[in-house]
Design an enzyme around this catalytic site. Structure first.
Site, PDB file in Angstrom:
ATOM      1  N   LYS A 181       0.843  -1.197   0.000  1.00  0.00           N
ATOM      2  CA  LYS A 181       0.000   0.000   0.000  1.00  0.00           C
ATOM      3  C   LYS A 181       0.882   1.253   0.000  1.00  0.00           C
ATOM      4  O   LYS A 181       2.016   1.211   0.466  1.00  0.00           O
ATOM      5  CB  LYS A 181      -0.860   0.019   1.271  1.00  0.00           C
ATOM      6  CG  LYS A 181      -1.992  -0.989   1.265  1.00  0.00           C
ATOM      7  CD  LYS A 181      -2.863  -0.824   2.503  1.00  0.00           C
ATOM      8  CE  LYS A 181      -4.016  -1.807   2.484  1.00  0.00           C
ATOM      9  NZ  LYS A 181      -4.983  -1.567   1.403  1.00  0.00           N
TER      10      LYS A 181
ATOM     11  N   ARG B 170     -10.402 -11.443   1.932  1.00  0.00           N
ATOM     12  CA  ARG B 170     -11.212 -12.545   1.395  1.00  0.00           C
ATOM     13  C   ARG B 170     -10.476 -13.876   1.508  1.00  0.00           C
ATOM     14  O   ARG B 170     -11.081 -14.931   1.590  1.00  0.00           O
ATOM     15  CB  ARG B 170     -11.613 -12.217  -0.058  1.00  0.00           C
ATOM     16  CG  ARG B 170     -10.462 -12.021  -0.978  1.00  0.00           C
ATOM     17  CD  ARG B 170     -10.837 -11.263  -2.254  1.00  0.00           C
ATOM     18  NE  ARG B 170     -10.859  -9.807  -2.065  1.00  0.00           N
ATOM     19  CZ  ARG B 170     -11.161  -8.941  -3.007  1.00  0.00           C
ATOM     20  NH1 ARG B 170     -11.484  -9.359  -4.224  1.00  0.00           N
ATOM     21  NH2 ARG B 170     -11.169  -7.646  -2.763  1.00  0.00           N
TER      22      ARG B 170
END
Ligand code: BES
Ligand code: MN
Ligand code: ZN
Length: 479
Positions: A263, A337
């Site tokens: 990120k 996920r």
């Protein structure tokens, strides 16, 4: 914080000794004959007090009134939403380091939602984070008296909401802790300490047990860090074993650097909040312990860090999930996920009546719905309706999003059964479509709290959402 519920009207409020008295007034309010009403009538006549939601008028030591400070606050139509606006404005006006005992007086009988949102908003305004301060500021407000014309009628709602507040604050405290003070092991410790409470049990699985279960997807995320993963299993048993449980699954990424798909640096600190789903599950269990409803609930928390390192997963790696489905990890930053899918498979063993996962899953959901409503996805209309309803009545709102199969097109790959990302378009939905593949065996809902779990900027901090929504849903299911 200590909440008390009392029956009294405006006339009795005149004599209530406290550091601040907040009087909540809806648009339909008509002044009576007591000293407060006399002041109110004058102020309304002069145009100095409006009863629209969020309007306030503050007084200091008014003659003939026992309270040191009085704040009149408009609550508009008296709905949960407008009452919350009113109480939030009043709390801002009453903010003084001298207010240790607060009284909140409803001029007229509130509805259930209005009382709930009042209690939650008072707690919200008075919360102070303490965990990592060397000299924590003490909480200013110690006692809150809630005064209604007929307290007995709303006593159960009061008790539920006070418990919800305890849960919300527990969730906030854990979500706010920095990643080095909220590791997977420390989170598991918090879950274990909850198991000291009545009807709660906790089991914690480590890397060995998780490997034995073949949770290849969860393990893949955890392999980039030295910090060992934990898989937390909480149980609340308030009903007989024959009653199918509701399973809550909380995303427990204690820090999300993005992994090799790193990120950007700005605001990366906020990724300590990436275990807010897990914190909300802990908060719900904290509240269940207080309320002891006749239901069964299982809480599952896959907890690990998402870091990059010599052993970290790489874009293009293919892993095998507990379900047997293979997954191509095209972006290591879509890690939520990957840990949730194995928890969903694990949930099958409980033969649940419903499974709800809660996750700070996608920036796309934050873009879609902002900080007002969480994103709700559900495979069952009945479950979706129950969760939406619970959100409305707890003012912890969510909004149902679509799950058309066409949204899953982008998850197709030549190298595995499914890819972990699709394109940028509809990112919150494609993430939900990924999860849905692992949730075929039960009624399932997914709540994306990326936009609602914390606030950025000067008021940076966890919100404790969606503890109130989840608790409301669970309690309604007990009826
Ligand atoms: N934890 C983030 C989601 C997130 C981002 C929550 C910003 C709150 C604020 C999640 O693990 C993530 O990184 N998601 C990616 C998915 C993408 C790679 C498909 C995202 O949203 O950018
Ligand atoms: Mn991520
Ligand atoms: Zn994440």
């Amino acid at each position: 914080m200590n909440f008390e519920l009392k029956t009294f009207d405006l006339a009795a409020a005149v004599g209530e000794k406290c550091d601040a008295l907040i009087v909540l007034l809806g648009l339909s309010f008509k002044p009576g004959k007591d000293a407060l009403s006399a002041l109110l009538a004058q102020a309304m006549k002069a145009g100095d007090l409006e009863l629209k939601a969020g309007k306030t008028l503050s007084l200091y030591r008014p003659a003939g009134i026992a309270a040191a400070r009085v704040v009149f606050a408009g609550t508009g139509d008296g709905s949960a939403r407008e009452t919350r606006q009113g109480i939030a404005a009043a709390m801002a006006a009453a903010k003084s380091t001298q207010v240790k005992k607060l009284a909140v007086c409803f001029a007229e009988m509130p509805g259930e939602g209005a009382l709930r949102s009042t209690i939650i908003a008072v707690a919200e305004a008075s919360y102070v984070y303490t965990s990592t301060k060397s000299k924590p500021e003490p909480r200013v407000i110690q006692r809150v008296v809630l005064a209604l014309p007929d307290a007995a009628r709303l006593k159960p709602v009061f008790a539920q909401t006070v418990a919800a507040v305890t849960g919300i604050e527990y969730a906030k405290e854990w979500a706010n802790r920095p990643a080095n003070h909220a590791t997977p092991t420390l989170l598991a410790g918090a879950a274990k300490s909850l198991a000291k409470l009545r009807n709660i049990q906790c089991e914690v699985l480590g890397p060995k047990e998780v490997a034995k279960l073949a949770m290849g997807s969860f393990m893949a995320v955890a392999q980039g860090t030295d910090e060992p993963l934990r898989f937390i299993v909480l149980r609340y048993s308030g009903a007989s074993k024959a009653v199918a449980p509701t399973v809550l699954i909380g995303k427990g990424i204690t820090f999300d650097s993005g992994g090799v798909s790193l990120k950007p640096a700005p605001e990366m600190d906020e990724m300590k909040f990436d275990m807010s789903g897990a914190a909300s599950v802990l908060g719900v269990f904290r509240a269940l312990a207080d309320l002891q409803p006749a239901i069964n609930v299982v809480g599952l928390i896959p907890a690990c860090e998402n870091m990059s390192g010599g052993r970290a997963i790489k874009p293009g790696d293919v892993v095998t999930s507990m379900s047997g489905q293979t997954i191509e990890i095209l972006n290591t930053d879509a890690e939520g996920r990957l840990v949730l899918c194995d928890a969903l498979t694990y949930a099958e063993r409980f033969k649940p009546r419903a499974v709800v996962d809660i996750a700070t899953l996608t920036g796309a959901c934050m873009i879609a719905l902002g900080g007002v409503r969480s994103g709700l996805f559900a495979s069952s209309d009945e479950l979706a309706a129950a969760l939406v309803q619970a959100g409305e009545s707890s003012t912890d709102l969510c909004w149902r999003m679509p799950l058309d199969d066409d949204y899953a097109e982008g998850l197709k790959t030549n190298f595995a059964d499914v890819a972990n990302v699709a394109g940028r378009a509809g990112g919150a939905i494609t993430a939900a479509k990924f999860l849905q593949r692992f949730a075929a065996k039960f009624a399932w809902a997914h709540i994306d709290i990326a936009g609602t779990a914390w606030k950025s900027g000067a008021a940076k901090g966890a919100t404790g959402r969606p503890v109130a929504l989840l608790l409301q849903y669970l309690l309604a299911s007990a009826k």
